[in-house]
Scaffold this active site. Structure first.
Site, PDB file in Angstrom:
ATOM      1  N   HIS A 121       0.863  -1.170   0.000  1.00 17.11           N
ATOM      2  CA  HIS A 121       0.000   0.000   0.000  1.00 17.11           C
ATOM      3  C   HIS A 121       0.905   1.227   0.000  1.00 17.11           C
ATOM      4  CE1 HIS A 121      -3.806  -2.017   0.576  1.00 17.11           C
ATOM      5  NE2 HIS A 121      -3.351  -2.687   1.627  1.00 17.11           N
ATOM      6  N   CYS A 163      -0.223   2.789  -4.395  1.00 18.64           N
ATOM      7  CA  CYS A 163      -0.967   4.008  -4.692  1.00 18.64           C
ATOM      8  C   CYS A 163      -0.129   5.229  -4.335  1.00 18.64           C
ATOM      9  CB  CYS A 163      -2.269   4.039  -3.897  1.00 18.64           C
ATOM     10  SG  CYS A 163      -3.552   2.982  -4.581  1.00 18.64           S
TER      11      CYS A 163
END
Length: 277
Positions: A121, A163
């Protein structure tokens, strides 16, 4: 293409994640007057793959289903390119920094380059360990020219599948050899780095639960086709095109359906890079 769900590698996409479609010893630099990096050292170099799939409950972050497919694909791809591949799974922030510090202190003098792949992430400027965020500059800083001397003048590639924000891209329709003489040359400590991000600043990065992330799928496919034919930046340009034109999100949530993605290359390389010699 089979319609299986895609997920995003954001720091806090807790509920929708599952809903969405689905330094070293003496310097032996690679510097020369040539326009391309010297790649005929005895070894191609290390490829470190950090694959973070499961996160501590306190972070509120969902597991990254599909990431093991990416890790296996990367291992096969870089092994075939003659890299020494080391896979590391589910590392905390502290473990990531300890690993990078340790690797940077190895003797890379017989290695042509260095590759590090981060699968996790993320958000703009950060990557997530299993217990929280860590600044990307801390991760990469161990390999600066003033810290990791045996990689000075050699290409250092950081490939980042994560991301970089929470924006969504809706897309738009269109019609259309002389090393010793250079040993004392002063170069910027940030030189010879390349960062291949899976997405543009501010945007989500998509991952398919069955096939892995769009970016890593495309990167491995293009490396398998062109690693022995094209310069590395040209390969990454083809990766950009593949991701941009061949992928679109499929989601049960209309807000996340039909979205696009474009990778982003940030290069401080000072020469052309060919992954062969």
């Amino acid at each position: 293409m089979e319609n299986t769900e895609n997920s995003v590698d954001a720091k806090s996409f807790k509920n929708a994640e599952t809903k969405i479609l689905h330094g070293s010893k003496s310097m032996d630099s690679g510097m020369s007057f040539d326009n391309s990096y010297k790649m005929d050292y005895p070894e191609m170099g290390l490829c470190i793959i950090i694959n973070n799939k499961n996160f501590h409950k306190s972070t509120g972050m969902a597991p990254r289903s599909g990431t093991d497919v990416d890790a296996a694909n990367l291992r096969e791809t870089f092994t075939n390119l003659k890299y020494e591949v080391r896979n590391k799974n589910d590392l905390t922030c502290e473990e990531i920094l300890e690993l990078m510090n340790s690797v940077s202190k190895e003797d890379h003098s017989k290695r042509s380059s260095f590759v590090c792949v981060l699968l996790s992430h993320g958000d703009e400027g950060i990557i997530f360990g299993t217990n929280g965020p860590v600044d990307l500059r801390k991760v990469t800083g161990f390999f600066r020219g003033d810290y990791c001397r045996s990689l000075t003048g050699k290409p250092k590639l950081f490939i980042i599948q994560a991301c970089r924000g929470t924006e969504l891209d809706c897309g738009i329709e269109t019609d259309s050899g002389i090393e010793d003489d250079m040993a004392c040359q002063k170069i910027p400590v940030e030189a010879d780095f390349l960062y291949a991000y899976s997405t543009a600043p501010g945007y989500y990065s998509w991952r398919n639960s069955k096939d892995g992330s769009w970016f890593i799928q495309s990167l491995c496919a293009m490396l398998k086709l062109y690693a022995h034919k094209l310069e590395f930046m040209h390969i990454l340009t083809r990766v950009n095109r593949k991701v941009a034109t061949e992928f679109e999100s499929f989601s049960l949530d209309s807000a996340f359906h039909g979205k696009k993605q474009i990778p982003c290359i940030v290069s401080m390389l000072t020469k052309e890079l060919y992954l062969y010699h």
